[in-house]
Design a protein around this motif. Structure first.
Motif, PDB file in Angstrom:
ATOM      1  N   LEU A  69       0.820  -1.206   0.000  1.00 59.77           N
ATOM      2  CA  LEU A  69       0.000   0.000   0.000  1.00 59.77           C
ATOM      3  C   LEU A  69       0.858   1.262   0.000  1.00 59.77           C
ATOM      4  CD1 LEU A  69      -2.670  -1.142   2.611  1.00 59.77           C
ATOM      5  CD2 LEU A  69      -2.939  -1.024   0.137  1.00 59.77           C
ATOM      6  N   ALA A  70       1.992   1.219   0.729  1.00 55.81           N
ATOM      7  CA  ALA A  70       2.905   2.361   0.718  1.00 55.81           C
ATOM      8  C   ALA A  70       3.479   2.576  -0.680  1.00 55.81           C
ATOM      9  CB  ALA A  70       4.017   2.137   1.734  1.00 55.81           C
ATOM     10  N   THR A  71       3.827   1.508  -1.369  1.00 55.74           N
ATOM     11  CA  THR A  71       4.338   1.611  -2.736  1.00 55.74           C
ATOM     12  C   THR A  71       3.296   2.250  -3.648  1.00 55.74           C
ATOM     13  OG1 THR A  71       5.674  -0.379  -2.389  1.00 55.74           O
ATOM     14  CG2 THR A  71       5.276   0.300  -4.672  1.00 55.74           C
ATOM     15  N   MET A  72       2.037   1.867  -3.475  1.00 57.26           N
ATOM     16  CA  MET A  72       0.972   2.447  -4.286  1.00 57.26           C
ATOM     17  C   MET A  72       0.847   3.946  -4.025  1.00 57.26           C
ATOM     18  SD  MET A  72      -1.912  -0.554  -3.913  1.00 57.26           S
ATOM     19  CE  MET A  72      -3.177   0.443  -4.704  1.00 57.26           C
ATOM     20  N   ARG A  73       1.028   4.347  -2.776  1.00 57.24           N
ATOM     21  CA  ARG A  73       0.967   5.784  -2.476  1.00 57.24           C
ATOM     22  C   ARG A  73       2.098   6.528  -3.177  1.00 57.24           C
ATOM     23  NH1 ARG A  73      -1.179   9.212  -1.482  1.00 57.24           N
ATOM     24  NH2 ARG A  73      -0.640  10.156   0.520  1.00 57.24           N
ATOM     25  N   VAL A  74       3.300   5.930  -3.176  1.00 56.98           N
ATOM     26  CA  VAL A  74       4.439   6.557  -3.842  1.00 56.98           C
ATOM     27  C   VAL A  74       4.201   6.654  -5.348  1.00 56.98           C
ATOM     28  CG1 VAL A  74       6.882   6.289  -4.386  1.00 56.98           C
ATOM     29  CG2 VAL A  74       6.068   5.870  -2.071  1.00 56.98           C
ATOM     30  N   LYS A 101      -5.201   8.262  -1.036  1.00 59.94           N
ATOM     31  CA  LYS A 101      -5.566   7.535   0.173  1.00 59.94           C
ATOM     32  C   LYS A 101      -6.892   6.807  -0.003  1.00 59.94           C
ATOM     33  CE  LYS A 101      -3.155  10.534   3.477  1.00 59.94           C
ATOM     34  NZ  LYS A 101      -3.308  11.427   4.656  1.00 59.94           N
ATOM     35  N   ALA A 102      -7.821   7.428  -0.709  1.00 63.29           N
ATOM     36  CA  ALA A 102      -9.116   6.786  -0.932  1.00 63.29           C
ATOM     37  C   ALA A 102      -8.951   5.505  -1.745  1.00 63.29           C
ATOM     38  CB  ALA A 102     -10.064   7.744  -1.630  1.00 63.29           C
ATOM     39  N   GLU A 103      -8.062   5.535  -2.747  1.00 64.33           N
ATOM     40  CA  GLU A 103      -7.889   4.363  -3.604  1.00 64.33           C
ATOM     41  C   GLU A 103      -7.237   3.214  -2.847  1.00 64.33           C
ATOM     42  OE1 GLU A 103      -7.437   6.199  -8.086  1.00 64.33           O
ATOM     43  OE2 GLU A 103      -5.763   6.399  -6.699  1.00 64.33           O
ATOM     44  N   ASP A 113      -4.175   6.232   7.175  1.00 63.51           N
ATOM     45  CA  ASP A 113      -3.837   7.636   6.964  1.00 63.51           C
ATOM     46  C   ASP A 113      -2.521   8.004   7.643  1.00 63.51           C
ATOM     47  OD1 ASP A 113      -6.127   7.954   5.510  1.00 63.51           O
ATOM     48  OD2 ASP A 113      -7.315   8.753   7.187  1.00 63.51           O
ATOM     49  N   GLN A 114      -2.195   7.300   8.739  1.00 59.44           N
ATOM     50  CA  GLN A 114      -0.978   7.601   9.488  1.00 59.44           C
ATOM     51  C   GLN A 114       0.205   6.744   9.032  1.00 59.44           C
ATOM     52  OE1 GLN A 114      -2.261   6.865  13.485  1.00 59.44           O
ATOM     53  NE2 GLN A 114      -3.796   8.503  13.480  1.00 59.44           N
ATOM     54  N   LEU A 115       0.053   6.055   7.899  1.00 62.02           N
ATOM     55  CA  LEU A 115       1.100   5.142   7.421  1.00 62.02           C
ATOM     56  C   LEU A 115       2.378   5.916   7.118  1.00 62.02           C
ATOM     57  CD1 LEU A 115       1.278   2.082   6.732  1.00 62.02           C
ATOM     58  CD2 LEU A 115       0.834   2.706   4.357  1.00 62.02           C
ATOM     59  N   ASP A 116       3.505   5.506   7.722  1.00 58.40           N
ATOM     60  CA  ASP A 116       4.819   6.143   7.516  1.00 58.40           C
ATOM     61  C   ASP A 116       5.464   5.495   6.301  1.00 58.40           C
ATOM     62  OD1 ASP A 116       7.377   7.137   7.585  1.00 58.40           O
ATOM     63  OD2 ASP A 116       7.560   6.997   9.762  1.00 58.40           O
ATOM     64  N   LEU A 117       5.420   6.184   5.159  1.00 61.04           N
ATOM     65  CA  LEU A 117       5.906   5.587   3.915  1.00 61.04           C
ATOM     66  C   LEU A 117       7.391   5.267   3.993  1.00 61.04           C
ATOM     67  CD1 LEU A 117       4.035   7.827   1.295  1.00 61.04           C
ATOM     68  CD2 LEU A 117       3.293   5.712   2.396  1.00 61.04           C
ATOM     69  N   PHE A 118       8.197   6.155   4.582  1.00 58.32           N
ATOM     70  CA  PHE A 118       9.642   5.915   4.642  1.00 58.32           C
ATOM     71  C   PHE A 118       9.965   4.720   5.523  1.00 58.32           C
ATOM     72  CE2 PHE A 118       9.177  10.419   3.637  1.00 58.32           C
ATOM     73  CZ  PHE A 118       9.949  10.505   2.483  1.00 58.32           C
ATOM     74  N   ALA A 119       9.280   4.612   6.685  1.00 53.93           N
ATOM     75  CA  ALA A 119       9.564   3.511   7.612  1.00 53.93           C
ATOM     76  C   ALA A 119       9.182   2.176   6.993  1.00 53.93           C
ATOM     77  CB  ALA A 119       8.805   3.715   8.922  1.00 53.93           C
ATOM     78  N   VAL A 120       8.107   2.174   6.208  1.00 58.00           N
ATOM     79  CA  VAL A 120       7.661   0.931   5.610  1.00 58.00           C
ATOM     80  C   VAL A 120       8.559   0.519   4.457  1.00 58.00           C
ATOM     81  CG1 VAL A 120       5.769  -0.163   4.347  1.00 58.00           C
ATOM     82  CG2 VAL A 120       5.271   1.276   6.322  1.00 58.00           C
ATOM     83  N   LEU A 121       8.956   1.480   3.633  1.00 62.91           N
ATOM     84  CA  LEU A 121       9.683   1.151   2.409  1.00 62.91           C
ATOM     85  C   LEU A 121      11.176   0.950   2.619  1.00 62.91           C
ATOM     86  CD1 LEU A 121       7.908   3.576  -0.089  1.00 62.91           C
ATOM     87  CD2 LEU A 121       7.635   1.107   0.105  1.00 62.91           C
TER      88      LEU A 121
END
Length: 789
Positions: free
Chosen positions: A691-696, A701-703, A777-785
């Motif tokens: 999901l984080a990759t999709m945000r990048v 967020k809705a998708e 909504d609070q997902l930390d993209l850097f920490a996950v990726l």
């Protein structure tokens, strides 16, 4: 020890990170433990209290009634092999005129020796004193006294042998024979309209012209005595004195009522925890599988630093054990609280000198073992994989799943679906077992909500069926003894009476091979409209001129079927014995019944056209005048109003079942929330990197919320119909486990119950989705990726 402390700190950190999921699972375990502790501890308290009460106050083993016999019968009965003690007494039912009660009440007068306690069925004096002879004094059972707020010194009027007498209540007592004060005619106790009074034998001898005579015997047996043989010999002895059949303790109404309640508690305490433990095992399985998948690198590091496979397995097993321990502790405390509440409720119906909830440690130990076994077997596969995972393999990320086109794409229908929904379908196709187990967990939640509401539906149907379709009378009038049919004509002329249907209740014993049952054979009119012997489908079997229609429960107990010939032994009058064919069965809901046409019943009894009472339809506007007339009618010894029976049902069985239903529904909601929330959180944990990759890549967020929560919604929609079917199956099993001789709980589930279960689980899904959506909504993209590829 240092190594173990490090692992323990890691364990506590992991638990804190997953505190909401662990708490949800612990709550599910707590629900199962609470139901088990409440039911089985209350059961053991009830059993122990009853046993002690029976022993200390010498509750009889065998009971016998007859028309009239000399007191010398006592010596002859005591000579029967196996008999230890014999207590002769006088027992009579009379009409009571109770202040503030417009309908007549029934009083059962029982003689006790002058100036002393009876040797059997002894009395426990709650308040006041024992009665003195020559003063028309009596002591009364506590249930009747409490229903009318009687205190020592109160008075009640009774019609004794055609004369109106005033009884002075000088004491309130308990008796092991009437722990539940029932008259043996109604299905349920009615404390307002039936009371038991004990009076000195001199008073009853004078009132009923029974000097030197008795009409009832109570017996205790020697250890190892053959009860069946004693009853057979006793019946033979009482033939000449108008005996109406002896019976053992198991057929005594108060004892049977409590025994049935004990059986239901046992079923509830054994069946319900299994359901909750199964759900908990499922949740622990999916949680531990995900934890181990997420901690592959940590497992590899632990093994590289010298930890043995057993130490790694024990580390994760403690993770499970802590969750189970919290569930057991919370559930035990809540179960004790619920047990105290249930015991307090029972004290309103079961009259013991002392009845307190006693916590049963053995129940908690056994429940803890059951929880531990369920948790172990539920997580065995995950623990085994963690312990056997080679360090080199564990250092690599888990191999991605195999992607294939879904059936939608193979059919060429993907162009009709948004990209996010195609991703959802591929995810479901990629992990079929996870999908199946998640769907099963949500379905179990739905089924438990259905099960929780089932009791209310069944009781509503039972009341409507029994009191509005079968017994449609306004009043049930019982006569002092079988009387000529002319008595019915007298009833027809009473004020407000619209229709009268007489009946003959003949005490019989029905035998088929080695099995037998003692009951009242009901002789009905051929053109009846008020009382109907219906099955649960509303069909009424045709009564034949020379055969019996029996309830399905009685047919099961005797193992008879339509066409079989049974032996009917009449237990009064000339005590004839005949063979009769079973011409039909009826799937009714109460008692073990047998029906026939009244002329046939009169014929097998070798009597004239006698009746035992009648069912009346009356004009409600003249009901008060009718009650006045019935109170003054000497040969009428019982009047039961249908409305009063319904009220009694709701105050006894209904209140108990509805309170239990409240507990089960509350626990069902916990299961629903626990299953749905854990499923949503695990999906987020499994797919956070995706999901984080999709945000990048530019997805909104809705998708990505649709990708995650759409799967949860789709699984919920698929699980709901499956859960409704499972709920029906659970209700069916429950109805079988709660069947007793007194009641059969019908398998009836209203559409509103299915709707309620659907709404509860959908609401749990929406709430869980909202919570997970906030975390998304609070997902930390850097920490996950930044994790290792």
């Amino acid at each position: 020890m240092v190594i173990m402390r490090v692992l323990d700190r890691k364990l506590l950190r992991n638990l804190w990170m997953m505190k909401s999921q662990a708490f949800a699972i612990a709550l599910v375990i707590a629900c199962g433990v609470a139901m088990s502790v409440m039911s089985l501890s209350t059961l053991r308290s009830l059993q122990a209290t009853r046993t002690t009460y029976y022993d200390r106050f010498r509750f009889a083993d065998v009971f016998a009634s007859f028309k009239r016999g000399p007191l010398s019968l006592q010596r002859r009965v005591k000579k029967i092999p196996g008999v230890a003690r014999v207590e002769p007494r006088i027992v009579r039912n009379v009409n009571l005129i109770v202040p503030g009660l417009r309908e007549p009440a029934v009083g059962r007068l029982i003689s006790i020796p002058n100036h002393q306690q009876p040797r059997l069925n002894q009395l426990y004096l709650r308040r006041g004193r024992m009665p003195e002879p020559g003063r028309m004094e009596a002591v009364v059972g506590e249930s009747f006294a409490k229903a009318h707020e009687f205190q020592p010194g109160a008075t009640v009027e009774a019609i004794l042998n055609g004369r109106l007498r005033t009884l002075k209540i000088v004491g309130i007592v308990l008796c092991p024979e009437y722990i539940v004060e029932m008259n043996g005619v109604d299905m349920l106790p009615d404390f307002k309209r039936f009371g038991v009074f004990w009076m000195p034998v001199a008073e009853l001898e004078a009132a009923f012209d029974m000097d030197g005579a008795c009409n009832d015997l109570s017996l205790t047996l020697l250890r190892g005595a053959n009860e069946t043989d004693v009853i057979r010999r006793l019946d033979n002895l009482l033939d000449d004195w108008g005996g109406i059949g002896s019976f053992g303790r198991n057929d005594q109404m108060s004892h049977r009522f409590i025994s049935d309640e004990i059986d239901q508690l046992r079923a509830m305490g054994l069946v319900t925890p299994v359901i909750f433990m199964s759900v908990a095992a499922f949740l622990l399985n999916i949680v531990m599988t995900r934890v181990i998948d997420m901690q592959r690198e940590q497992i590899a590091s632990l093994k590289a630093f010298g930890y043995h496979n057993s130490e790694v397995a024990w580390h994760y097993l403690k993770f499970v054990a802590l969750i189970v321990a919290v569930g057991v502790i919370v559930g035990t405390g809540f179960g004790i609280w619920m047990g105290h509440g249930l015991t307090t409720m029972y004290t309103q119906f079961f009259r013991f000198p002392i009845f307190q909830f006693e916590f049963d440690w053995l129940t908690t130990v056994l429940t803890t073992v059951l929880c531990a076994l369920a948790a172990f077997f539920g997580t065995y596969g995950s623990l085994r994989s963690a312990s056997r995972l080679p360090p080199a393999e564990a250092m690599r990320p888990k191999s991605p799943g195999e992607f294939r086109q879904s059936i939608i794409e193979r059919l060429g229908l993907q162009r009709w679906l948004p990209q996010t929904w195609r991703m959802i379908l591929r995810q479901i196709r990629r992990r079929p077992w996870k999908t199946a187990f998640s769907t099963l967990g949500i379905a179990i939640a739905v089924s438990v909500v259905v099960l929780g509401s089932y009791a209310s539906d069944a009781l509503d149907f039972l009341v409507d069926f029994q009191f509005r379709q079968v017994q449609r009378q306004d009043l049930w009038v019982s006569l002092m003894e079988a009387s000529p049919a002319d008595a019915v004509h007298d009833l027809r002329h009473l004020p407000g009476v619209v229709r009268v249907e007489p009946f003959r209740a003949l005490p019989v014993r029905i035998r088929f091979g080695p099995r037998s049952r003692r009951l009242s054979l009901m002789g009905l009119e051929s053109d009846r409209e008020i009382y109907r012997s219906l099955d649960q489908s509303g069909n009424e079997p045709q009564l034949a001129a020379d055969g019996l229609v029996v309830s399905s429960k009685l047919a099961d107990l005797l193992r008879v079927k339509v066409g079989d010939a049974v032996t009917v032994e009449v237990l009064e009058g000339k005590r004839s014995v005949i063979q009769a064919n079973i011409v039909g069965t009826v799937d009714d809901l109460s008692g073990t019944n047998a029906f026939a046409l009244r002329p046939f019943v009169n014929r097998i009894a070798q009597e004239g056209a006698l009746v035992s009472g009648a069912w009346l339809s009356v004009d409600g506007r003249e009901l008060d005048d009718l009650y006045v007339q019935l109170k003054a009618t000497p040969h009428v010894v019982g009047v039961t109003a249908n409305a009063s029976a319904i009220e009694s049902f709701h105050e006894t069985v209904g209140e108990t079942q509805l309170r239990m239903q409240g507990f089960v529904i509350g626990f069902a909601i916990v299961i629903a929330a626990g299953v749905v929330y854990n499923t949503a959180r695990i999906s987020l944990s499994e797919r956070d990197r995706e999901l984080a990759t999709m945000r990048v890549l530019g997805f909104t967020k809705a998708e990505i919320s649709v990708v995650l929560l759409g799967e949860l919604g789709l699984l919920t929609l698929v699980a709901i119909p499956i859960g409704l079917v499972m709920g029906y199956g659970m209700a069916w099993l429950t109805s079988l486990s709660l069947q007793t001789d007194l009641f059969r709980i019908p398998l009836v589930i209203h559409p509103s119950t299915y709707g309620r279960a659907t709404i509860v689980v959908l609401s749990a899904s929406v709430i869980s989705g909202c919570i997970v959506r906030r975390r998304l909504d609070q997902l930390d993209l850097f920490a996950v990726l930044k994790g290792q590829e």
